[in-house]
Every structure is written in C-alpha cells, then in structure tokens.
Design a protein around this motif. Structure first.
Motif: not given
Length: 285
Positions: A136, A141, A164, A171, A173
C-alpha cells in the motif's frame, strides 16, 4: 491452488481406476484415455488441464502416466471448433454496489466486497489476486505475483500496479489495511486478499474471525450471491455475474470500447515481468 488441483486429479484417478479395476500404479493408454474423457462435460479445455496435472504427477510422484502419448494428446486437445470466449464484464450497477459495500460494518462482507474491487482495479486473474503480495503506497497499490501465467515456459513473477481508489473513489488501501489487522494476528505481509472465515463453512452472520487459509474460489462466488441478496440486489442482476472473471473483464472491456492500443492496455495494468525495465515502469503509475 495448483497443488490442490493436482491432488484432486490424483484422487479422481485413484477412484476411476478402482471403479474400472485398473492398476492405478501402472496405467495403460486405454485407461488414461477413458479417464480424460470423463472430464469432457466439464468444459472443452478441462481434459487438457487434467493431462497437465498427470504430467506433474508423472515427474514428481513417478507414476508412468505416459503423458507424451499421441492418443492422450488427441483426447486432451480442445475440439477444433472450440473458440475461447471472454467472460461478460460486471454491469455498471454492480460496480457501484461493490464499491458501497466497502463501508459495510460487517468485516466479512467488506472482505468479499474488497476482493471484487481489487479484481476490478487490478484486472488480475482471480487465482493471481489470491497469491499476490500487495504493498500500500501513497498514491497506488503495487504487487508481485510469484508465478504468473506463461504458456511458453516456466511461470515467472508478474509485477502489477493499480490505483488506490475504487471506481467510486473509496480508498482500497485503507480497506485492505483494516482487513489485514483482523487476519493472522495482524501480519502486514500476508499475500493475497480474501482469507476464509472461521469457523470453516461459516457465513457472514455466524463467522467469528478469519483463518490463515485462502478462501476457495467456488466459495467466494457463492458468498458473493449471499452478500448481494443481503444488500437487496435483485436476483436478475445477481445472475448477470459470469463467474469471478467478470470482475477482471471490466477494465479490458472499457479499454476496447475506448479503442486503446495494446501498449496502452498494458500501461494501464502495468503488467510487467521481472526485468529492470519492468520494475522502472511501476514508478510512473
């Protein structure tokens, strides 16, 4: 996943040989041809996959399966009229539904929704998404599949990158970090995405945690239907999902509609092998 498939082929062969009174340790070509034919109804390419399993068992276990025999090759090859078909991509309505389910308070429902969002955003094969490492980073990513698909030789590592943000700007992540804290004592280095629920066989309502075992793909598909029914999605819409590959087909389909070149498509997915040029390309996501 490959070991599970090979073990299943081995068990199937033992059962077939026992039912037909064949010597499972010393098979002949007639017995093996009959065995491969039993998989024909499962799909035109399944006998070939089972032959590959037998070849692996031949080399590593020592059972003389004669996998180079010309008659076995003919049985295993798909019919001449067989044309590979691409899966139907997820419809736009389901994209937004999976995106919204990332905010579900039920961590188990969120984990399945996250799997679909990553499948869409990375365009990886489902089995590769389950085996990849995922880092992350601040803006995206990044991951490494230990054994990518390489029909011309030995599988090689495959590197990929993806935003991401989901289609709805959630999000991914943050969702992935939250999920990792609940699995295997919070290890941040777990490969893959979706681990099976504990106790084994449990669903969203009675799961108490996660195991350290990746969820089988047939179970992912079944729980996806449960997830969407619980979210009030009409059965007619759920039935449009053409397997797990339908998530992978979203970005390539959009790229085709936009008339992107092959190089542009590769840039979007950042699918690269283990080369210095490939690693360098990840910097430019």
């Amino acid at each position: 996943t490959a070991i599970i498939a090979r073990n299943a082929t081995y068990i199937a062969w033992r059962k077939f040989a026992s039912a037909k009174s064949f010597d499972w340790m010393s098979p002949d070509s007639i017995a093996l041809r009959g065995f491969l034919e039993t998989f024909r109804d499962a799909g035109p390419t399944v006998p070939r996959s089972r032959l590959w399993d037998l070849r692996w068992l031949e080399h590593h276990v020592g059972i003389p399966f004669m996998t180079d025999h010309i008659r076995l090759q003919k049985v295993a090859n798909p019919p001449i009229e067989h044309e590979p078909m691409q899966r139907t991509p997820l419809c736009p309505a389901l994209l937004s539904i999976f995106d919204g389910l990332l905010g579900d308070d039920n961590i188990f429902k969120m984990s399945v929704a996250l799997f679909w969002n990553l499948l869409i955003g990375t365009a990886l094969r489902p089995k590769h998404l389950q085996s990849t490492s995922i880092d992350i980073l601040h803006s995206h990513l990044e991951g490494r599949v230990p054994r990518g698909k390489n029909p011309r030789g030995q599988p090689r590592p495959l590197y990929w990158g993806a935003p991401r943000q989901s289609f709805g700007s959630a999000d991914l992540g943050v969702a992935l970090h939250s999920l990792r804290r609940r699995i295997a004592c919070g290890s941040p280095d777990l490969p893959g995405v979706l681990y099976d629920f504990a106790p084994l066989g449990s669903s969203f309502s009675d799961a108490t945690g996660f195991t350290a075992t990746l969820m089988p793909r047939h179970r992912i598909f079944r729980l996806t239907a449960v997830l969407l029914r619980d979210a009030g999605v009409p059965p007619s819409l759920i039935q449009t999902i053409d397997g797990l590959y339908s998530g992978r087909r979203v970005l390539p389909t959009l790229a085709d509609m936009a008339q992107c070149t092959d190089n542009e498509k590769l840039d979007v997915g950042v699918w690269v092998s283990q080369t210095s040029a490939g690693r360098q390309s990840l910097i430019h996501i």
